[in-house]
Scaffold this motif. Structure first.
Motif, mmCIF file in Angstrom:
data_model
loop_
_atom_site.group_PDB
_atom_site.id
_atom_site.type_symbol
_atom_site.label_atom_id
_atom_site.label_comp_id
_atom_site.label_asym_id
_atom_site.label_seq_id
_atom_site.Cartn_x
_atom_site.Cartn_y
_atom_site.Cartn_z
ATOM 1 N N ILE A 152 5.525 -0.456 10.666
ATOM 2 C CA ILE A 152 6.236 -0.887 9.458
ATOM 3 C C ILE A 152 5.842 0.002 8.281
ATOM 4 N N GLY A 153 4.566 0.323 8.168
ATOM 5 C CA GLY A 153 4.122 1.221 7.100
ATOM 6 C C GLY A 153 4.807 2.575 7.173
ATOM 7 N N ILE A 154 4.954 3.106 8.370
ATOM 8 C CA ILE A 154 5.612 4.405 8.551
ATOM 9 C C ILE A 154 7.100 4.304 8.237
ATOM 10 N N ILE A 155 7.733 3.237 8.679
ATOM 11 C CA ILE A 155 9.168 3.039 8.400
ATOM 12 C C ILE A 155 9.399 2.942 6.891
ATOM 13 N N ILE A 156 8.584 2.158 6.206
ATOM 14 C CA ILE A 156 8.708 2.010 4.750
ATOM 15 C C ILE A 156 8.444 3.348 4.069
ATOM 16 N N GLY A 157 7.400 4.048 4.506
ATOM 17 C CA GLY A 157 7.051 5.332 3.909
ATOM 18 C C GLY A 157 8.130 6.383 4.071
ATOM 19 N N GLY A 158 8.799 6.390 5.205
ATOM 20 C CA GLY A 158 9.817 7.399 5.464
ATOM 21 C C GLY A 158 11.214 7.025 5.024
ATOM 22 N N ALA A 159 11.386 5.817 4.533
ATOM 23 C CA ALA A 159 12.726 5.333 4.206
ATOM 24 C C ALA A 159 13.404 6.106 3.082
ATOM 25 N N ASP A 160 12.614 6.683 2.177
ATOM 26 C CA ASP A 160 13.207 7.416 1.056
ATOM 27 C C ASP A 160 13.423 8.891 1.388
ATOM 28 N N GLY A 161 13.147 9.264 2.626
ATOM 29 C CA GLY A 161 13.346 10.650 3.033
ATOM 30 C C GLY A 161 12.131 11.527 2.842
ATOM 31 N N LEU B 50 0.822 -1.214 0.000
ATOM 32 C CA LEU B 50 0.000 0.000 0.000
ATOM 33 C C LEU B 50 0.853 1.260 0.000
ATOM 34 N N VAL B 51 1.871 1.274 0.832
ATOM 35 C CA VAL B 51 2.743 2.449 0.909
ATOM 36 C C VAL B 51 3.525 2.612 -0.394
ATOM 37 N N ALA B 52 4.025 1.506 -0.925
ATOM 38 C CA ALA B 52 4.811 1.575 -2.168
ATOM 39 C C ALA B 52 3.971 2.096 -3.333
ATOM 40 N N ALA B 53 2.697 1.745 -3.348
ATOM 41 C CA ALA B 53 1.818 2.138 -4.463
ATOM 42 C C ALA B 53 0.851 3.259 -4.074
ATOM 43 N N ALA B 54 1.146 3.971 -3.016
ATOM 44 C CA ALA B 54 0.218 4.973 -2.471
ATOM 45 C C ALA B 54 -0.217 6.013 -3.488
ATOM 46 N N ASP B 55 0.675 6.374 -4.404
ATOM 47 C CA ASP B 55 0.328 7.400 -5.392
ATOM 48 C C ASP B 55 -0.386 6.816 -6.611
ATOM 49 N N GLY B 56 -0.696 5.509 -6.560
ATOM 50 C CA GLY B 56 -1.419 4.866 -7.653
ATOM 51 C C GLY B 56 -0.516 4.210 -8.683
ATOM 52 N N THR B 57 0.790 4.422 -8.567
ATOM 53 C CA THR B 57 1.745 3.796 -9.478
ATOM 54 C C THR B 57 2.941 3.295 -8.680
ATOM 55 N N ILE B 58 3.688 2.405 -9.291
ATOM 56 C CA ILE B 58 4.941 1.949 -8.690
ATOM 57 C C ILE B 58 5.911 1.633 -9.808
ATOM 58 N N ASP B 59 7.067 2.265 -9.736
ATOM 59 C CA ASP B 59 8.068 1.987 -10.762
ATOM 60 C C ASP B 59 8.989 0.877 -10.262
ATOM 61 N N PRO B 60 9.716 0.231 -11.178
ATOM 62 C CA PRO B 60 10.577 -0.893 -10.787
ATOM 63 C C PRO B 60 11.613 -0.527 -9.718
ATOM 64 N N ALA B 61 12.145 0.685 -9.759
ATOM 65 C CA ALA B 61 13.139 1.100 -8.768
ATOM 66 C C ALA B 61 12.508 1.169 -7.376
ATOM 67 N N GLU B 62 11.296 1.707 -7.304
ATOM 68 C CA GLU B 62 10.610 1.795 -6.010
ATOM 69 C C GLU B 62 10.273 0.397 -5.494
ATOM 70 N N ARG B 63 9.848 -0.466 -6.393
ATOM 71 C CA ARG B 63 9.524 -1.848 -6.014
ATOM 72 C C ARG B 63 10.754 -2.544 -5.433
ATOM 73 N N ARG B 64 11.898 -2.368 -6.089
ATOM 74 C CA ARG B 64 13.151 -2.965 -5.594
ATOM 75 C C ARG B 64 13.540 -2.387 -4.238
ATOM 76 N N ARG B 65 13.403 -1.068 -4.101
ATOM 77 C CA ARG B 65 13.797 -0.403 -2.856
ATOM 78 C C ARG B 65 12.972 -0.933 -1.686
ATOM 79 N N VAL B 66 11.668 -1.049 -1.869
ATOM 80 C CA VAL B 66 10.812 -1.556 -0.794
ATOM 81 C C VAL B 66 11.128 -3.025 -0.518
ATOM 82 N N ALA B 67 11.356 -3.799 -1.559
ATOM 83 C CA ALA B 67 11.719 -5.210 -1.369
ATOM 84 C C ALA B 67 13.010 -5.333 -0.559
#
Length: 151
Positions: free
Chosen positions: A116-125, A40-57
């Motif tokens: 965990i959602g907050i940690i994932i959401g804030g991980a990219d700054g 949910l956090v990774a796709a919060a804006d309605g899209t997810i690019d491969p780089a974001e998917r890798r970063r969250v993984a």
């Protein structure tokens, strides 16, 4: 203190709290809900690019608490949730929030899922408004007050 500094400090505190409870967070419901909130956090804006998917993984794989579960199982669940969200975000979101709701029965697990959602959401700054909104929705599904997490 700048907003980003507060988010970093809060995420660090939350990770410490999660690590302290690591041995309590081993249920299948927690696993499923955690992967759902990550998607949910990774796709919060309605899209997810491969780089974001890798970063969250990578964040999932490196999270000490989530190491209670086999990495391939976490990835499979994360990817399945992302697939639902990318196929049809609004419909997928309903299904993924149902996964989040699995942690509702145990308050410690429910709080850990939100953390965990907050940690994932804030991980990219940048824990942006759309990410905060989906974590806030997860709070409602888990019957937790969003203000408890400064949301």
């Amino acid at each position: 203190m700048a907003l980003w500094d507060r988010i970093k400090e809060s995420a660090s505190t939350m990770q410490t709290q999660l690590t302290a409870k690591k041995h309590e967070l081993k249920s299948g419901a927690f696993r499923d809900a955690s992967m759902a909130i990550c998607a949910l956090v990774a796709a919060a804006d309605g899209t997810i690019d491969p780089a974001e998917r890798r970063r969250v993984a990578e964040l999932i794989a490196g999270n000490e608490v989530l190491q209670n579960f086999p990495a391939d199982e976490l990835r499979r669940r994360f990817d399945a949730n992302l697939d639902k969200l990318t196929a049809d975000f609004d419909f997928g979101k309903v299904s993924v929030l149902q996964e989040v709701a699995k942690a509702k029965k145990k308050p410690a697990e429910a709080r850990a899922v939100v953390q965990i959602g907050i940690i994932i959401g804030g991980a990219d700054g940048d824990f942006d408004k759309t990410e905060q909104a989906v974590v806030r929705e997860a709070c409602h599904v888990l019957e937790l007050p969003p203000h408890e997490f400064d949301l």
